[in-house]
Motif scaffolding. Sequence first.
Motif, PDB file in Angstrom:
ATOM      1  N   SER A   7      -0.540 -30.417 -32.773  1.00  0.00           N
ATOM      2  CA  SER A   7       0.744 -30.330 -32.057  1.00  0.00           C
ATOM      3  C   SER A   7       1.911 -30.501 -33.017  1.00  0.00           C
ATOM      4  N   LEU A   8       1.779 -31.446 -33.935  1.00  0.00           N
ATOM      5  CA  LEU A   8       2.840 -31.697 -34.897  1.00  0.00           C
ATOM      6  C   LEU A   8       3.032 -30.497 -35.817  1.00  0.00           C
ATOM      7  N   ASN A   9       1.944 -29.922 -36.295  1.00  0.00           N
ATOM      8  CA  ASN A   9       2.042 -28.755 -37.178  1.00  0.00           C
ATOM      9  C   ASN A   9       2.694 -27.570 -36.475  1.00  0.00           C
ATOM     10  N   CYS A  10       2.351 -27.372 -35.211  1.00  0.00           N
ATOM     11  CA  CYS A  10       2.965 -26.289 -34.437  1.00  0.00           C
ATOM     12  C   CYS A  10       4.473 -26.519 -34.288  1.00  0.00           C
ATOM     13  N   TYR A  11       4.842 -27.784 -34.070  1.00  0.00           N
ATOM     14  CA  TYR A  11       6.258 -28.111 -33.917  1.00  0.00           C
ATOM     15  C   TYR A  11       7.017 -27.884 -35.220  1.00  0.00           C
ATOM     16  N   LEU A  12       6.429 -28.281 -36.344  1.00  0.00           N
ATOM     17  CA  LEU A  12       7.090 -28.101 -37.639  1.00  0.00           C
ATOM     18  C   LEU A  12       7.246 -26.622 -37.965  1.00  0.00           C
ATOM     19  N   GLU A  13       6.260 -25.805 -37.608  1.00  0.00           N
ATOM     20  CA  GLU A  13       6.381 -24.357 -37.791  1.00  0.00           C
ATOM     21  C   GLU A  13       7.505 -23.795 -36.921  1.00  0.00           C
ATOM     22  N   TYR A  14       7.620 -24.333 -35.726  1.00  0.00           N
ATOM     23  CA  TYR A  14       8.687 -23.927 -34.804  1.00  0.00           C
ATOM     24  C   TYR A  14      10.066 -24.224 -35.404  1.00  0.00           C
ATOM     25  N   LEU A  15      10.202 -25.403 -36.015  1.00  0.00           N
ATOM     26  CA  LEU A  15      11.480 -25.779 -36.626  1.00  0.00           C
ATOM     27  C   LEU A  15      11.847 -24.847 -37.776  1.00  0.00           C
ATOM     28  N   GLN A  16      10.856 -24.492 -38.584  1.00  0.00           N
ATOM     29  CA  GLN A  16      11.125 -23.674 -39.765  1.00  0.00           C
ATOM     30  C   GLN A  16      11.301 -22.199 -39.433  1.00  0.00           C
ATOM     31  N   ILE A  17      10.488 -21.691 -38.511  1.00  0.00           N
ATOM     32  CA  ILE A  17      10.505 -20.252 -38.229  1.00  0.00           C
ATOM     33  C   ILE A  17      11.526 -19.885 -37.151  1.00  0.00           C
ATOM     34  N   GLU A  18      11.473 -20.587 -36.020  1.00  0.00           N
ATOM     35  CA  GLU A  18      12.363 -20.238 -34.914  1.00  0.00           C
ATOM     36  C   GLU A  18      13.745 -20.879 -35.047  1.00  0.00           C
ATOM     37  N   LYS A  19      13.777 -22.130 -35.480  1.00  0.00           N
ATOM     38  CA  LYS A  19      15.062 -22.842 -35.595  1.00  0.00           C
ATOM     39  C   LYS A  19      15.709 -22.679 -36.965  1.00  0.00           C
ATOM     40  N   ASN A  20      14.953 -22.150 -37.921  1.00  0.00           N
ATOM     41  CA  ASN A  20      15.466 -21.928 -39.283  1.00  0.00           C
ATOM     42  C   ASN A  20      15.941 -23.206 -39.953  1.00  0.00           C
ATOM     43  N   TYR A  21      15.271 -24.324 -39.665  1.00  0.00           N
ATOM     44  CA  TYR A  21      15.624 -25.579 -40.305  1.00  0.00           C
ATOM     45  C   TYR A  21      15.152 -25.560 -41.760  1.00  0.00           C
ATOM     46  N   THR A  26      13.176 -30.494 -41.936  1.00  0.00           N
ATOM     47  CA  THR A  26      11.861 -30.510 -41.298  1.00  0.00           C
ATOM     48  C   THR A  26      11.053 -31.726 -41.738  1.00  0.00           C
ATOM     49  N   LEU A  27      11.147 -32.063 -43.016  1.00  0.00           N
ATOM     50  CA  LEU A  27      10.436 -33.224 -43.538  1.00  0.00           C
ATOM     51  C   LEU A  27      10.943 -34.514 -42.902  1.00  0.00           C
TER      52      LEU A  27
END
Length: 300
Positions: A7-21, A26-27
């Motif tokens: 779940s955490l990995n999916c969320y971090l991918e969401y931040l980087q890919i969809e939110k462009n963080y 992200t860290l």
Amino acid sequence: MINVKESLNCYLEYLQIEKNYSQYTTLCYEKDILLFMEFLEEEGIKRLEDVTYSNVRIFLTKLHEHSYSKRSIARKVSALRSFYRFLSREHTVKENPFTMVSLPKRSHRNPSFLYKEELELLFEVSDVSTPLGQRDQAILELLYATGIRVSECASIMLSDIDMSMKTLLVYGKGKKQRYVPFGNFSYEAIKKYRDEGRLKLLPKSNIDCKALFVNHRGQPLTARGIRYILNRIVKKTAENIHITPHSLRHTFATHMLNEGADMRTVQELLGHENLSTTQIYTHVTKDRLRSIYMNHHPRA
């Protein structure tokens, strides 16, 4: 550790890919969430969906007991609220236990900045006869000249710089692009580093590096590396100067406004989405104007 890795990995991918963080942001989110996971493990809570508002209150109490600042707690609450919002969207949990948590009011402190005399001390530290000294000087000059973030500085490619026009293409938060000009001091420092120091550092690596700033091994310099360099420069300058790498950005904005630049222009140069974010620097300039008035007006 509670098994929430997927779940955490999916969320971090969401931040980087969809939110462009950025990787740095992200860290920070990841660290905040992992801290909460450690708390859940201590409390014997094994599933994310079992977390209640009462559990959250206990977690916040522990943060206060460990003397976390209001700013730090607010960031953690924001990160966890966002995490649970994502989990709810993905139907991993039914409710967000952080919805009812109000963020602690942040203390309004004026941004720290350097006076021109203090800046001059910083600019005299680096040994510009060496490749690393040339690099450090170029970083320092560019950060002050443009007000860009450290993370933005680390991502600069050679192709992003137009030396003839003295402009820099910056990729800011959310991958938003903006052009920022720089002056003669930065131009000379960048040119010297690019044509001399950088060419001596590159052969130490076998990669075709396109990044402007490289480390001692000829590899792209990270944001963490730049922060380390700036902290080292500050330590060499004087013990009574207490600044962070972000202070150069504050200094850029403060000096621009003090010299008469309009706020909209400074907002655009800094890459602020909202003008209210730029307005924090008016408090600094008002304090400075009041200080000058009180020191120089005959009947002050």
